[in-house]
Write a protein that holds these residues in place. Structure first.
Motif, mmCIF file in Angstrom:
data_model
loop_
_atom_site.group_PDB
_atom_site.id
_atom_site.type_symbol
_atom_site.label_atom_id
_atom_site.label_comp_id
_atom_site.label_asym_id
_atom_site.label_seq_id
_atom_site.Cartn_x
_atom_site.Cartn_y
_atom_site.Cartn_z
ATOM 1 N N ARG A 268 0.989 -1.214 0.128
ATOM 2 C CA ARG A 268 0.087 0.011 0.049
ATOM 3 C C ARG A 268 0.877 1.546 -0.275
ATOM 4 O O ARG A 268 0.709 2.700 -0.509
ATOM 5 C CB ARG A 268 -0.763 -0.182 1.297
ATOM 6 C CG ARG A 268 -1.373 1.393 1.597
ATOM 7 C CD ARG A 268 -2.351 1.015 2.933
ATOM 8 N NE ARG A 268 -3.204 2.377 2.722
ATOM 9 C CZ ARG A 268 -4.255 3.479 2.290
ATOM 10 N NH1 ARG A 268 -5.029 2.225 1.611
ATOM 11 N NH2 ARG A 268 -4.917 4.166 2.528
ATOM 12 N N SER B 147 1.031 -3.691 -5.549
ATOM 13 C CA SER B 147 -0.178 -3.064 -5.105
ATOM 14 C C SER B 147 -1.100 -2.502 -5.739
ATOM 15 O O SER B 147 -1.679 -1.812 -4.263
ATOM 16 C CB SER B 147 1.568 -1.933 -5.221
ATOM 17 O OG SER B 147 2.641 -1.899 -5.118
ATOM 18 N N ARG C 53 -3.722 -1.657 -2.585
ATOM 19 C CA ARG C 53 -4.824 -0.258 -2.539
ATOM 20 C C ARG C 53 -6.438 -0.162 -3.017
ATOM 21 O O ARG C 53 -6.688 0.707 -1.809
ATOM 22 C CB ARG C 53 -3.880 1.189 -3.507
ATOM 23 C CG ARG C 53 -2.407 1.049 -3.195
ATOM 24 C CD ARG C 53 -1.973 1.530 -4.048
ATOM 25 N NE ARG C 53 -0.692 2.208 -3.595
ATOM 26 C CZ ARG C 53 1.174 2.166 -3.965
ATOM 27 N NH1 ARG C 53 0.515 1.870 -5.415
ATOM 28 N NH2 ARG C 53 1.828 2.327 -3.631
ATOM 29 N N THR D 295 -7.912 -1.571 -0.173
ATOM 30 C CA THR D 295 -7.631 -0.705 1.412
ATOM 31 C C THR D 295 -8.052 0.551 1.448
ATOM 32 O O THR D 295 -8.208 1.039 2.674
ATOM 33 C CB THR D 295 -5.857 -1.092 1.861
ATOM 34 O OG1 THR D 295 -5.101 -0.549 0.800
ATOM 35 C CG2 THR D 295 -5.649 -2.791 2.239
#
Length: 155
Positions: free
Chosen positions: A14, A21, A25, A28
């Motif tokens: 993150r 990634s 992201r 989250t």
């Protein structure tokens, strides 16, 4: 809304551009409204990972490290659900090290997820999806009957 338990190997994605990634992201971000669970020890592990990225040749600057660490700690205060690492978690981690190929902190991460899963299921709630980028840890999580995701599969 889904419950996710993130190991450090997944969560650091993150805050640093790595394979997986984008997916991390997405799950989250606050707008996704997922519950993101972390073991309290993850604070130290992410801080250490960011410090290592700063110390690495050609790594991030100290200013970048400090900014990202500050953002991570703010996310922990405002967005993530931090789970305690208490004696029952440690006892479960000890057992996990004897049954699976796990390093100490990986066993603590998995034990924290399993204890939280047990509590959720006792309340007729769904177990969290365990997210990690470590193959041995994912294998152990699945052997312990947790649903698991590897962010690298989503890269």
């Amino acid at each position: 809304m889904t419950e996710y338990y993130l190991d450090t190997s997944a969560l650091v994605k993150r805050y640093a551009d790595e394979a997986g990634s984008v997916w991390i992201r997405q799950i989250t971000e606050r707008e996704a409204q997922h519950t993101i669970m972390l073991a309290e020890v993850t604070l130290a592990e992410v801080a250490a990972a960011l410090a290592a990225k700063h110390r690495a040749p050609g790594g991030i600057t100290q200013q970048q490290r400090d900014r990202v660490l500050s953002r991570f700690l703010q996310d922990c205060d405002e967005h993530f659900l931090l789970l305690p690492v208490d004696r029952p978690v440690i006892e479960r981690a000890v057992t996990l090290t004897q049954n699976h190929r796990l390093r100490g902190y990986d066993a603590v991460q998995l034990a924290t997820a399993l204890v939280s899963s047990d509590i959720l299921q006792e309340q007729n709630l769904s177990a969290p999806i365990f997210v990690a980028s470590d193959t041995d840890l994912l294998r152990a999580a699945m052997a312990e009957s947790l649903s698991a995701e590897n962010p690298l599969v989503h890269a």
